[in-house]
Design a protein around this motif. Structure first.
Motif, PDB file in Angstrom:
ATOM      1  N   LEU A  70       0.844  -1.189   0.000  1.00  0.00           N
ATOM      2  CA  LEU A  70       0.000   0.000   0.000  1.00  0.00           C
ATOM      3  C   LEU A  70       0.882   1.242   0.000  1.00  0.00           C
ATOM      4  CD1 LEU A  70      -2.655  -1.024   2.681  1.00  0.00           C
ATOM      5  CD2 LEU A  70      -2.851  -1.167   0.201  1.00  0.00           C
ATOM      6  N   TYR A  71       0.447   2.237  -0.721  1.00  0.00           N
ATOM      7  CA  TYR A  71       1.160   3.512  -0.801  1.00  0.00           C
ATOM      8  C   TYR A  71       0.171   4.634  -0.506  1.00  0.00           C
ATOM      9  CZ  TYR A  71       5.146   1.076  -2.744  1.00  0.00           C
ATOM     10  OH  TYR A  71       6.216   0.243  -2.915  1.00  0.00           O
ATOM     11  N   PRO A  72      -0.143   4.848   0.763  1.00  0.00           N
ATOM     12  CA  PRO A  72      -1.113   5.900   1.090  1.00  0.00           C
ATOM     13  C   PRO A  72      -0.566   7.285   0.759  1.00  0.00           C
ATOM     14  CG  PRO A  72      -0.263   4.869   3.092  1.00  0.00           C
ATOM     15  CD  PRO A  72       0.343   4.154   1.934  1.00  0.00           C
ATOM     16  N   VAL A  73      -1.468   8.162   0.351  1.00  0.00           N
ATOM     17  CA  VAL A  73      -1.097   9.527  -0.013  1.00  0.00           C
ATOM     18  C   VAL A  73      -1.941  10.482   0.828  1.00  0.00           C
ATOM     19  CG1 VAL A  73      -0.988  11.226  -1.872  1.00  0.00           C
ATOM     20  CG2 VAL A  73      -0.546   8.810  -2.363  1.00  0.00           C
ATOM     21  N   GLU A  74      -1.293  11.263   1.632  1.00  0.00           N
ATOM     22  CA  GLU A  74      -1.990  12.255   2.457  1.00  0.00           C
ATOM     23  C   GLU A  74      -2.438  13.432   1.600  1.00  0.00           C
ATOM     24  OE1 GLU A  74      -2.702  11.993   5.743  1.00  0.00           O
ATOM     25  OE2 GLU A  74      -1.804   9.986   5.738  1.00  0.00           O
TER      26      GLU A  74
ATOM     27  N   TYR B 194      -9.259  17.524  -5.777  1.00  0.00           N
ATOM     28  CA  TYR B 194      -8.637  16.267  -6.173  1.00  0.00           C
ATOM     29  C   TYR B 194      -7.417  16.496  -7.053  1.00  0.00           C
ATOM     30  CZ  TYR B 194     -12.724  14.003  -4.249  1.00  0.00           C
ATOM     31  OH  TYR B 194     -13.701  13.578  -3.403  1.00  0.00           O
ATOM     32  N   GLY B 195      -7.394  17.593  -7.775  1.00  0.00           N
ATOM     33  CA  GLY B 195      -6.246  17.897  -8.615  1.00  0.00           C
ATOM     34  C   GLY B 195      -4.970  18.011  -7.810  1.00  0.00           C
ATOM     35  N   LEU B 196      -5.050  18.614  -6.659  1.00  0.00           N
ATOM     36  CA  LEU B 196      -3.874  18.728  -5.784  1.00  0.00           C
ATOM     37  C   LEU B 196      -3.428  17.356  -5.309  1.00  0.00           C
ATOM     38  CD1 LEU B 196      -4.877  21.788  -3.606  1.00  0.00           C
ATOM     39  CD2 LEU B 196      -3.060  21.682  -5.294  1.00  0.00           C
ATOM     40  N   TRP B 197      -4.371  16.571  -4.863  1.00  0.00           N
ATOM     41  CA  TRP B 197      -4.049  15.244  -4.338  1.00  0.00           C
ATOM     42  C   TRP B 197      -3.476  14.349  -5.445  1.00  0.00           C
ATOM     43  CZ3 TRP B 197      -5.982  10.402  -5.545  1.00  0.00           C
ATOM     44  CH2 TRP B 197      -5.596   9.382  -4.691  1.00  0.00           C
ATOM     45  N   LEU B 198      -4.042  14.445  -6.655  1.00  0.00           N
ATOM     46  CA  LEU B 198      -3.574  13.601  -7.751  1.00  0.00           C
ATOM     47  C   LEU B 198      -2.102  13.824  -8.069  1.00  0.00           C
ATOM     48  CD1 LEU B 198      -6.586  13.662 -10.219  1.00  0.00           C
ATOM     49  CD2 LEU B 198      -5.622  11.653  -9.093  1.00  0.00           C
ATOM     50  N   TRP B 199      -1.640  15.034  -7.920  1.00  0.00           N
ATOM     51  CA  TRP B 199      -0.226  15.331  -8.186  1.00  0.00           C
ATOM     52  C   TRP B 199       0.673  14.489  -7.286  1.00  0.00           C
ATOM     53  CZ3 TRP B 199       2.393  17.482 -11.931  1.00  0.00           C
ATOM     54  CH2 TRP B 199       3.723  17.816 -11.719  1.00  0.00           C
TER      55      TRP B 199
ATOM     56  N   ALA C 292       3.005  10.551  -7.998  1.00  0.00           N
ATOM     57  CA  ALA C 292       4.361  10.210  -7.566  1.00  0.00           C
ATOM     58  C   ALA C 292       4.363   8.887  -6.804  1.00  0.00           C
ATOM     59  CB  ALA C 292       4.936  11.329  -6.698  1.00  0.00           C
ATOM     60  N   ALA C 293       3.336   8.638  -6.012  1.00  0.00           N
ATOM     61  CA  ALA C 293       3.234   7.379  -5.274  1.00  0.00           C
ATOM     62  C   ALA C 293       3.038   6.200  -6.222  1.00  0.00           C
ATOM     63  CB  ALA C 293       2.096   7.452  -4.268  1.00  0.00           C
ATOM     64  N   VAL C 294       2.269   6.392  -7.281  1.00  0.00           N
ATOM     65  CA  VAL C 294       2.067   5.335  -8.275  1.00  0.00           C
ATOM     66  C   VAL C 294       3.397   4.981  -8.936  1.00  0.00           C
ATOM     67  CG1 VAL C 294       1.040   4.815 -10.523  1.00  0.00           C
ATOM     68  CG2 VAL C 294      -0.362   5.809  -8.717  1.00  0.00           C
ATOM     69  N   ARG C 295       4.116   5.993  -9.317  1.00  0.00           N
ATOM     70  CA  ARG C 295       5.421   5.743  -9.962  1.00  0.00           C
ATOM     71  C   ARG C 295       6.372   5.020  -9.007  1.00  0.00           C
ATOM     72  NH1 ARG C 295       8.426   9.147 -14.256  1.00  0.00           N
ATOM     73  NH2 ARG C 295      10.285   7.897 -14.449  1.00  0.00           N
TER      74      ARG C 295
ATOM     75  N   LEU D 263      -7.456   8.338 -13.357  1.00  0.00           N
ATOM     76  CA  LEU D 263      -6.319   8.943 -14.060  1.00  0.00           C
ATOM     77  C   LEU D 263      -5.007   8.303 -13.622  1.00  0.00           C
ATOM     78  CD1 LEU D 263      -7.366  12.696 -13.953  1.00  0.00           C
ATOM     79  CD2 LEU D 263      -7.276  11.210 -15.970  1.00  0.00           C
ATOM     80  N   LEU D 264      -4.955   7.823 -12.385  1.00  0.00           N
ATOM     81  CA  LEU D 264      -3.743   7.169 -11.895  1.00  0.00           C
ATOM     82  C   LEU D 264      -3.531   5.826 -12.581  1.00  0.00           C
ATOM     83  CD1 LEU D 264      -4.201   8.010  -8.129  1.00  0.00           C
ATOM     84  CD2 LEU D 264      -2.673   9.134  -9.764  1.00  0.00           C
ATOM     85  N   GLY D 265      -4.599   5.099 -12.815  1.00  0.00           N
ATOM     86  CA  GLY D 265      -4.493   3.845 -13.551  1.00  0.00           C
ATOM     87  C   GLY D 265      -4.075   4.074 -14.985  1.00  0.00           C
ATOM     88  N   TRP D 266      -4.658   5.103 -15.593  1.00  0.00           N
ATOM     89  CA  TRP D 266      -4.280   5.474 -16.952  1.00  0.00           C
ATOM     90  C   TRP D 266      -2.794   5.812 -17.006  1.00  0.00           C
ATOM     91  CZ3 TRP D 266      -2.898  10.449 -18.807  1.00  0.00           C
ATOM     92  CH2 TRP D 266      -2.805  10.536 -20.190  1.00  0.00           C
TER      93      TRP D 266
END
Length: 87
Positions: free
Chosen positions: A9-13, A28-33, A37-40, A62-65
Motif C-alpha cells: 500500500l502507498y497511502p497519499v496524504e 482532487y487535482g492537488l491530491w492527484l499530483w 508520484a506514489a504510483v510511480r 487517471l492514476l491507472g491510466w
C-alpha cells in the motif's frame, strides 16, 4: 480488513498546506499530483502485475491510466451502476 497483509500500500496524504483557494477549486487535482508520484514509486519498487483503481471519485482512474505508461495493466472499478446502463 479485506486487504491481504502482503499487499503493498502507498497511502497519499492530502496536501493540507496548499492555499485554500486551490483546495477549493481543485481539491482532487492537488491530491492527484502527489498520488501520481506514489504510483510511480510503487511501480518502481514492487513492479505490480496490475493496478486497480476504484471510484468515486472518478478522478482516481487517471492514476491507472498513468500506470499504463510503465506497461502495467489497469483495472478500473467505477462502482457506479450508471456506467453500465444500457437503456
Amino acid at each position: 480488513d479485506r486487504i491481504p497483509p502482503e499487499t503493498a500500500l502507498y497511502p497519499v496524504e492530502y496536501p493540507v498546506g496548499a492555499p485554500k483557494a486551490l483546495r477549493w477549486l481543485a481539491p482532487y487535482g492537488l491530491w492527484l499530483w502527489y498520488a501520481r508520484a506514489a504510483v510511480r514509486r510503487a511501480i518502481e519498487e514492487v513492479r505490480p502485475e496490475a493496478i486497480l483503481t476504484s471510484g468515486p471519485p472518478q478522478c482516481v482512474h487517471l492514476l491507472g491510466w498513468y500506470a499504463q505508461r510503465f506497461g502495467v495493466p489497469w483495472i478500473a472499478d467505477f462502482r457506479d451502476p450508471w456506467v453500465t446502463a444500457c437503456d
